[in-house]
Design a protein around this motif. Structure first.
Motif, mmCIF file in Angstrom:
data_model
loop_
_atom_site.group_PDB
_atom_site.id
_atom_site.type_symbol
_atom_site.label_atom_id
_atom_site.label_comp_id
_atom_site.label_asym_id
_atom_site.label_seq_id
_atom_site.Cartn_x
_atom_site.Cartn_y
_atom_site.Cartn_z
ATOM 1 N N LEU A 86 36.463 -31.401 -35.131
ATOM 2 C CA LEU A 86 36.012 -32.214 -34.007
ATOM 3 C C LEU A 86 36.335 -31.560 -32.665
ATOM 4 O O LEU A 86 37.366 -30.880 -32.512
ATOM 5 N N LYS A 87 35.436 -31.790 -31.717
ATOM 6 C CA LYS A 87 35.567 -31.239 -30.368
ATOM 7 C C LYS A 87 35.566 -32.385 -29.365
ATOM 8 O O LYS A 87 35.043 -33.469 -29.658
ATOM 9 N N PRO A 88 36.110 -32.169 -28.180
ATOM 10 C CA PRO A 88 36.073 -33.242 -27.164
ATOM 11 C C PRO A 88 34.661 -33.749 -26.887
ATOM 12 O O PRO A 88 34.478 -34.941 -26.614
ATOM 13 N N GLU A 89 33.670 -32.882 -26.989
ATOM 14 C CA GLU A 89 32.296 -33.316 -26.735
ATOM 15 C C GLU A 89 31.736 -34.212 -27.839
ATOM 16 O O GLU A 89 30.638 -34.754 -27.699
ATOM 17 N N ASP A 90 32.472 -34.382 -28.925
ATOM 18 C CA ASP A 90 32.080 -35.341 -29.968
ATOM 19 C C ASP A 90 32.525 -36.765 -29.623
ATOM 20 O O ASP A 90 32.197 -37.709 -30.349
ATOM 21 N N THR A 91 33.265 -36.921 -28.537
ATOM 22 C CA THR A 91 33.716 -38.242 -28.121
ATOM 23 C C THR A 91 32.524 -39.133 -27.790
ATOM 24 O O THR A 91 31.657 -38.766 -26.999
ATOM 25 N N ALA A 92 32.470 -40.290 -28.438
ATOM 26 C CA ALA A 92 31.350 -41.204 -28.259
ATOM 27 C C ALA A 92 31.603 -42.461 -29.088
ATOM 28 O O ALA A 92 32.521 -42.498 -29.912
ATOM 29 N N VAL A 93 30.750 -43.445 -28.877
ATOM 30 C CA VAL A 93 30.670 -44.561 -29.813
ATOM 31 C C VAL A 93 29.660 -44.160 -30.886
ATOM 32 O O VAL A 93 28.550 -43.727 -30.562
ATOM 33 N N TYR A 94 30.067 -44.296 -32.127
ATOM 34 C CA TYR A 94 29.222 -43.912 -33.259
ATOM 35 C C TYR A 94 28.633 -45.157 -33.909
ATOM 36 O O TYR A 94 29.361 -46.119 -34.204
ATOM 37 N N TYR A 95 27.333 -45.113 -34.126
ATOM 38 C CA TYR A 95 26.601 -46.238 -34.698
ATOM 39 C C TYR A 95 25.951 -45.828 -36.015
ATOM 40 O O TYR A 95 25.408 -44.716 -36.110
ATOM 41 N N CYS A 96 25.960 -46.727 -36.977
ATOM 42 C CA CYS A 96 25.115 -46.494 -38.144
ATOM 43 C C CYS A 96 23.878 -47.380 -38.003
ATOM 44 O O CYS A 96 23.894 -48.400 -37.313
#
Length: 124
Positions: A86-96
């Motif tokens: 994982l990278k800092p740019e993967d920071t997000a709200v994840y939705y299915c």
């Protein structure tokens, strides 16, 4: 009506891993292709990965290909997203999301049902 509930988000250091889960109810899970999307602050929701109804077909965005793995367990009505390196740019709200149609579909508007999201924060 399909209900989707994500879990497994949290805070992780760069280079670490997380596994997200999405539990489905209220419908016949195996009849839906499933996708994961993410939305970072100030950005549009973007496609991450998709898996076909039977699990034999997968599709990934270029940004996660080779590091994220989508899978599903139709007996448990659950879809997973294993996130590695994982990278800092993967920071997000994840939705299915669930899609009645099969095929290689990655647009937000093509999905019929959505979960509430789970926050993933990657610290540098």
């Amino acid at each position: 009506q399909v209900q989707l509930v994500e879990s497994g988000g949290g805070l992780v250091q760069a280079g670490g891993s997380l596994r997200l889960s999405c539990a489905a109810s209220g419908g016949t899970f195996k009849n839906y292709a499933m996708g994961w999307f993410r939305q970072a602050p100030g950005k549009e929701r973007e496609f991450v990965a998709r898996i076909s109804r039977g699990g034999g077909g997968t599709l990934y965005s270029d940004s996660v290909k080779g590091t994220f793995i989508i899978s599903r367990d139709n007996a448990k009505n659950t879809v997973y997203l294993q996130m590695n390196s994982l990278k800092p740019e993967d920071t997000a709200v994840y939705y299915c999301a669930a899609d009645r149609n099969d095929g290689l579909r990655r647009r937000v508007r093509e999905y019929d049902y959505w979960g509430q999201g789970t926050q993933v924060t990657v610290a540098s």
